[in-house]
Design an enzyme around this catalytic site. Structure first.
Site, PDB file in Angstrom:
ATOM      1  N   HIS A  62       0.851  -1.186   0.000  1.00  0.00           N
ATOM      2  CA  HIS A  62       0.000   0.000   0.000  1.00  0.00           C
ATOM      3  C   HIS A  62       0.889   1.240   0.000  1.00  0.00           C
ATOM      4  O   HIS A  62       1.709   1.409   0.898  1.00  0.00           O
ATOM      5  CB  HIS A  62      -0.917  -0.026   1.221  1.00  0.00           C
ATOM      6  CG  HIS A  62      -1.836  -1.190   1.206  1.00  0.00           C
ATOM      7  ND1 HIS A  62      -1.413  -2.476   1.533  1.00  0.00           N
ATOM      8  CD2 HIS A  62      -3.139  -1.289   0.877  1.00  0.00           C
ATOM      9  CE1 HIS A  62      -2.434  -3.303   1.413  1.00  0.00           C
ATOM     10  NE2 HIS A  62      -3.490  -2.613   1.018  1.00  0.00           N
ATOM     11  N   ASP A 105      -6.704 -10.725   0.240  1.00  0.00           N
ATOM     12  CA  ASP A 105      -6.658  -9.289  -0.033  1.00  0.00           C
ATOM     13  C   ASP A 105      -6.133  -8.519   1.180  1.00  0.00           C
ATOM     14  O   ASP A 105      -5.657  -9.105   2.154  1.00  0.00           O
ATOM     15  CB  ASP A 105      -8.027  -8.782  -0.496  1.00  0.00           C
ATOM     16  CG  ASP A 105      -9.086  -8.772   0.608  1.00  0.00           C
ATOM     17  OD1 ASP A 105      -8.755  -8.997   1.794  1.00  0.00           O
ATOM     18  OD2 ASP A 105     -10.260  -8.513   0.273  1.00  0.00           O
ATOM     19  N   SER A 106      -6.229  -7.213   1.139  1.00  0.00           N
ATOM     20  CA  SER A 106      -5.713  -6.356   2.202  1.00  0.00           C
ATOM     21  C   SER A 106      -6.365  -6.609   3.553  1.00  0.00           C
ATOM     22  O   SER A 106      -5.795  -6.299   4.599  1.00  0.00           O
ATOM     23  CB  SER A 106      -5.912  -4.882   1.828  1.00  0.00           C
ATOM     24  OG  SER A 106      -5.278  -4.596   0.613  1.00  0.00           O
TER      25      SER A 106
END
Length: 191
Positions: A62, A105-106
């Site tokens: 990110h 995923d995140s």
């Protein structure tokens, strides 16, 4: 971010546009030509694959310039998972693929993706062992945090560096502050 995307798409269009002296084609005929080239490439990749590919995602970074520290501290950046695909190279060294992947995923939730990838390729040596690629991937993904797995279409830039059958590929997912702006990377091994 819009400037970045405009530059990427402009570059891809320049790479995909022939430089010959042929008469220019516009409008409906141009779209029809692109669509026919795309569907022909997908069909040829499906019917005549040169490689079967194993995908191993390993990074979901990110962008720290676009996130609050509290957010990045709670996000998963190791997207454990895997995938499988088929691919081929044409005479110019351009790569085409059909693939499916599943990874964390995140938010540590499963995220599937199926799609098509295309890259313009440049070999860096006579033996054609080292290759750089720039292209695009398009497909369908789904996320739990976005409509509880409603299918989402994606079109993203694609970059790669390869040595023989081992490829490092990555994309950048644009977004807004505290959303998107993720560098996603995976290894692809063709056999």
């Amino acid at each position: 971010m819009r400037i970045f995307l405009a530059l990427v798409w402009s570059g891809l269009l320049l790479l995909a546009t022939p430089a010959g002296a042929a008469e220019p084609v516009y409008g409906k005929e141009q779209v029809s030509g692109w669509w026919n080239a795309f569907t022909t490439d997908v069909a040829k990749t499906w019917n005549e694959p040169q490689n079967y590919d194993l995908y191993v995602p390993f990074l979901s970074w990110h962008n720290r310039l676009m996130y609050d520290k509290e957010k990045t501290d709670e996000y998963n950046e190791m997207p454990w998972g895997g995938g499988f695909g088929i691919s081929r190279y044409n005479e110019e060294g351009n790569w085409s693929s059909l693939y499916a992947m599943m990874f964390k995923d995140s938010h540590n939730e499963l995220q599937p993706i199926v799609g098509y990838g295309w890259e313009k390729g440049w070999y860096l040596d006579q033996q054609q062992d080292f290759r750089l690629g720039l292209g695009v991937t398009a497909g369908i993904t789904a996320r739990k945090d976005f409509g509880n797995y409603i299918p989402l279409p994606i079109v993203l830039p694609l970059f790669s560096a390869s040595y023989k059958q081992l490829n490092l590929q990555f994309t950048y997912i644009p977004g807004t502050y505290n959303n998107g702006n993720v560098l996603f990377a995976w290894l692809r091994f063709g056999f």
